[in-house]
Design a protein around this motif. Structure first.
Motif, PDB file in Angstrom:
ATOM      1  N   VAL A 159       0.953  -1.028  -0.088  1.00  0.00           N
ATOM      2  CA  VAL A 159      -0.204   0.444  -0.029  1.00  0.00           C
ATOM      3  C   VAL A 159       1.292   1.530  -0.210  1.00  0.00           C
ATOM      4  N   ALA A 160       0.558   1.907  -1.215  1.00  0.00           N
ATOM      5  CA  ALA A 160       1.795   3.146  -1.417  1.00  0.00           C
ATOM      6  C   ALA A 160       0.836   4.351  -1.055  1.00  0.00           C
ATOM      7  N   MET A 161       0.487   4.569  -0.013  1.00  0.00           N
ATOM      8  CA  MET A 161      -0.216   6.317  -0.126  1.00  0.00           C
ATOM      9  C   MET A 161       0.559   7.095   0.883  1.00  0.00           C
ATOM     10  N   GLY A 162       1.672   7.018   1.383  1.00  0.00           N
ATOM     11  CA  GLY A 162       2.148   7.533   2.463  1.00  0.00           C
ATOM     12  C   GLY A 162       1.760   7.961   3.561  1.00  0.00           C
ATOM     13  N   SER A 163       2.476   8.337   4.639  1.00  0.00           N
ATOM     14  CA  SER A 163       2.038   7.575   6.161  1.00  0.00           C
ATOM     15  C   SER A 163       1.789   8.478   6.561  1.00  0.00           C
ATOM     16  N   PRO A 164       0.630   8.640   7.872  1.00  0.00           N
ATOM     17  CA  PRO A 164       0.327   7.203   7.921  1.00  0.00           C
ATOM     18  C   PRO A 164      -1.306   7.018   7.680  1.00  0.00           C
ATOM     19  N   ARG A 165      -1.306   7.727   6.250  1.00  0.00           N
ATOM     20  CA  ARG A 165      -2.449   7.498   5.349  1.00  0.00           C
ATOM     21  C   ARG A 165      -2.372   5.899   5.313  1.00  0.00           C
ATOM     22  N   GLN A 166      -1.541   5.023   4.766  1.00  0.00           N
ATOM     23  CA  GLN A 166      -1.490   3.538   4.371  1.00  0.00           C
ATOM     24  C   GLN A 166      -1.802   3.206   5.628  1.00  0.00           C
ATOM     25  N   GLU A 167      -0.652   3.680   6.720  1.00  0.00           N
ATOM     26  CA  GLU A 167      -1.289   2.245   8.152  1.00  0.00           C
ATOM     27  C   GLU A 167      -2.582   2.229   8.555  1.00  0.00           C
ATOM     28  N   GLU A 168      -2.929   3.488   8.401  1.00  0.00           N
ATOM     29  CA  GLU A 168      -4.767   4.033   8.936  1.00  0.00           C
ATOM     30  C   GLU A 168      -5.337   2.910   8.106  1.00  0.00           C
ATOM     31  N   TRP A 169      -5.273   3.413   6.721  1.00  0.00           N
ATOM     32  CA  TRP A 169      -5.805   2.115   5.717  1.00  0.00           C
ATOM     33  C   TRP A 169      -6.163   0.620   6.229  1.00  0.00           C
ATOM     34  N   ILE A 170      -4.429   0.013   6.158  1.00  0.00           N
ATOM     35  CA  ILE A 170      -4.772  -1.214   6.866  1.00  0.00           C
ATOM     36  C   ILE A 170      -5.118  -1.892   7.811  1.00  0.00           C
ATOM     37  N   ARG A 171      -5.137  -0.682   8.947  1.00  0.00           N
ATOM     38  CA  ARG A 171      -5.145  -1.340  10.527  1.00  0.00           C
ATOM     39  C   ARG A 171      -6.346  -1.353  10.587  1.00  0.00           C
TER      40      ARG A 171
END
Ligand code: UDP
Length: 239
Positions: A159-171
């Motif tokens: 997932v390549a959407m920048g941090s922390p957007r990508q981590e929020e999305w994954i969680r």
């Protein structure tokens, strides 16, 4: 079991590329899911002041030390994290092993067209790699995105959407997804597609990307004061 140290309240994994790739593929074969986030001094400093961000980072299964500053911090605290693991290099190791083991990958993120170019580059390097699908990072229909990834039967999702957007999305979405590895890879698709250049190998080998960027953009020096500030904070906070 993943080995970890804590730096300013943020978990950091103590692994090598080898040990990490081995564990992740073992878990893929067992049907267990793993979430990987990259941490650097900048993110640790932000997380120290932001409970939500700290909790988000600590909720991942692996927090890879993507910055020499993290290794120095570990040493200062008497820890033994000595191997830097960058997001893009771990991604490439996973891609290589996926091609070897016949596992498939999915690319989600970056501007329209960028992930397709990244896919072409990965296929150039690993012609037998199975790419289950690609979605750019500005599509809004979340239900369709989840469905498309699940229908593709991919094993590994980058997932390549920048941090922390990508981590929020994954969680938020990992429990709805059947993929087994979820890694947040920031601007890696931009690098793979050739839209952004990495520092030359000589700089990377010695962890001197910061120096390369400073040469290109001298105005960054103020941002780079963050590293000494971070190390002083680590020394002051022994826990
Ligand atoms: N991006 C995206 N969707 C968004 C916002 C950003 O896909 O809604 C992508 C953007 O196109 C770029 C990446 O996220 O490819 C951001 O990379 P950056 O280098 O800023 O991330 P970092 O590595 O600094 O976390």
């Amino acid at each position: 079991m993943p080995k970890k140290e804590t730096i300013l309240g943020v978990d950091v994994s103590n692994e090598t590329y080898d040990s990490l790739v081995k564990q992740l593929f073992h878990y893929i074969n067992e049907g267990k899911q793993s979430f990987i986030v990259a941490v650097n001094p900048e993110k640790i400093m932000k997380a120290k002041a932001d409970d939500h961000l700290r909790e988000l980072i600590n909720s991942a299964d692996y927090q890879i030390p993507d910055g020499v500053g993290v290794l120095i911090a570990s040493k200062l605290k008497g820890g033994d994290i000595r191997d830097r693991i960058t997001g893009i290099d771990l991604m490439m190791e996973l891609v290589k092993e996926a091609a070897n083991q016949g596992k498939s990958i999915f690319l989600y993120g970056a501007k329209p067209g960028v992930a397709d170019k990244a896919m072409e580059e990965l296929l150039r390097q690993f012609p037998n790699l199975k790419i289950a699908g690609v979605i750019h990072g500005y599509k809004k229909e979340q239900i369709e995105i989840i469905e498309e990834i699940n229908n593709s039967q991919a094993d590994i999702l980058f997932v390549a959407m920048g941090s922390p957007r990508q981590e929020e999305w994954i969680r938020e979405n990992r429990s709805k997804l059947n993929v087994k590895v979820l890694q947040g890879v920031g601007g890696s698709f931009d690098v793979l597609s050739g839209s952004i250049k990495r520092a030359p190998a000589g700089f990377r080998k010695f962890g001197l990307e910061w120096l390369y960027r400073l040469i290109l953009e001298p105005s960054r020096w103020k941002r780079q004061l963050a590293l000494p500030k971070f190390l002083i904070m680590v020394l002051k906070n022994k826990k």
